[in-house]
Design an enzyme around this catalytic site. Structure first.
Site, short mmCIF file in Angstrom:
data_model
loop_
_atom_site.label_atom_id
_atom_site.label_comp_id
_atom_site.label_asym_id
_atom_site.label_seq_id
_atom_site.Cartn_x
_atom_site.Cartn_y
_atom_site.Cartn_z
CG ASP A 10 4.63 -38.91 33.84
OD1 ASP A 10 5.45 -38.25 33.60
OD2 ASP A 10 3.59 -38.93 34.29
CG ASP A 12 1.68 -33.26 37.96
OD1 ASP A 12 0.95 -33.85 38.51
OD2 ASP A 12 1.70 -32.11 37.69
#
Length: 265
Positions: A10, A12
């Site tokens: 991932d 952010d």
């Protein structure tokens, strides 16, 4: 727990917050590249192209290439192209979504589209809602890039693609095919690109509702890093709400790096 050999990472909240790199993010990716450990950056963000995402990472000092980025927009476009090659599509979204649809060989059509594909759209209007409702009423299939209700910004939280989708669902009664996390479709798309199976793959992320849930739904391993949405104070509550427990919890990216390097030996 099998020996993971590939990782879906991932962005952010995991590698950065906004334009600020999380401590150790650059070292983590450098180490994975140096040791030839397969990975992809996997994001629900549909507004940017993979090239845009890679440039954003590079500007923070995180080594990244365009072909290492997997977005919900690209996955949505390729999902439609697999279901119906060359389909006509009406995009409700931004530059990253439009470019992904074109790259997948789909034709843009705001007359009588066969599919409506919706992502984040910061120019969404009542007129767009009206058109979307009419397209779906006339038989267009509805695909949603990602269900995020809120997004972080420099000024604070802002409505996400899921909030726009709520208006479309209310107007049409049509439930979309959801591509992005927590759906397993984005995870499977990324694994197919890497040529790995779920039991060979682990998802790394900070969000129990999206990253960790998506990994669990796809049958992957899950590594939670307490660098973003999830932290020690809310971990038990989020575990209860999601009904999912990560395989491993790391306090920071240095711990993630050590874990991955140890498991790859």
């Amino acid at each position: 727990m099998s020996k993971w050999k590939a990782y879906l990472i991932d962005l952010d909240g995991t590698l950065y917050h906004g334009s600020r790199m999380m401590p150790g993010a650059d070292e983590l990716i450098h180490a994975m590249k140096l040791n030839h450990i397969p990975f992809l950056f996997v994001t629900n963000n549909s507004s940017r192209t993979p090239g845009d995402v890679a440039l954003h990472l590079q500007q923070m000092g995180i080594p990244a290439e365009e072909d290492e980025v997997c977005t919900s927009a690209v996955a949505a476009a390729e999902y439609i192209a697999a279901v119906q090659p060359g389909a006509s599509v009406a995009p409700i979204g931004e530059h990253g979504l439009v470019e992904a649809l074109k790259a997948a060989g789909l034709s843009l059509d705001t007359g009588q589209p066969q599919f409506v594909v919706q992502g984040i759209d910061r120019t969404f209007t009542y007129d767009k809602l009206t058109l979307t409702a009419r397209w779906i009423a006339e038989g267009a299939r509805y695909v949603l890039t990602n269900p995020d209700l809120l997004l972080p910004s420099q000024e604070g939280l802002m409505p996400g693609a899921g909030t726009i989708s709520a208006a479309i669902v209310a107007a049409t009664g049509a439930e979309p095919v959801v591509i992005g996390k927590p759906s397993k479709i984005l995870m499977q798309h990324a694994m197919d690109r890497l040529g790995v199976t779920a039991d060979e793959t682990a998802v790394i992320g900070d969000n129990m509702f999206t990253d960790i849930s998506a990994g669990a739904h796809a049958g992957c391993g899950t590594i939670l890093t307490l660098t973003g949405v999830t932290h020690r104070d809310n971990f038990q509550e989020l575990t209860r709400k999601t009904g999912v427990e990560p395989d491993i919890v790391c306090e920071n990216l240095d711990e993630v790096r050590a874990l991955i390097l140890n498991r790859s030996n």
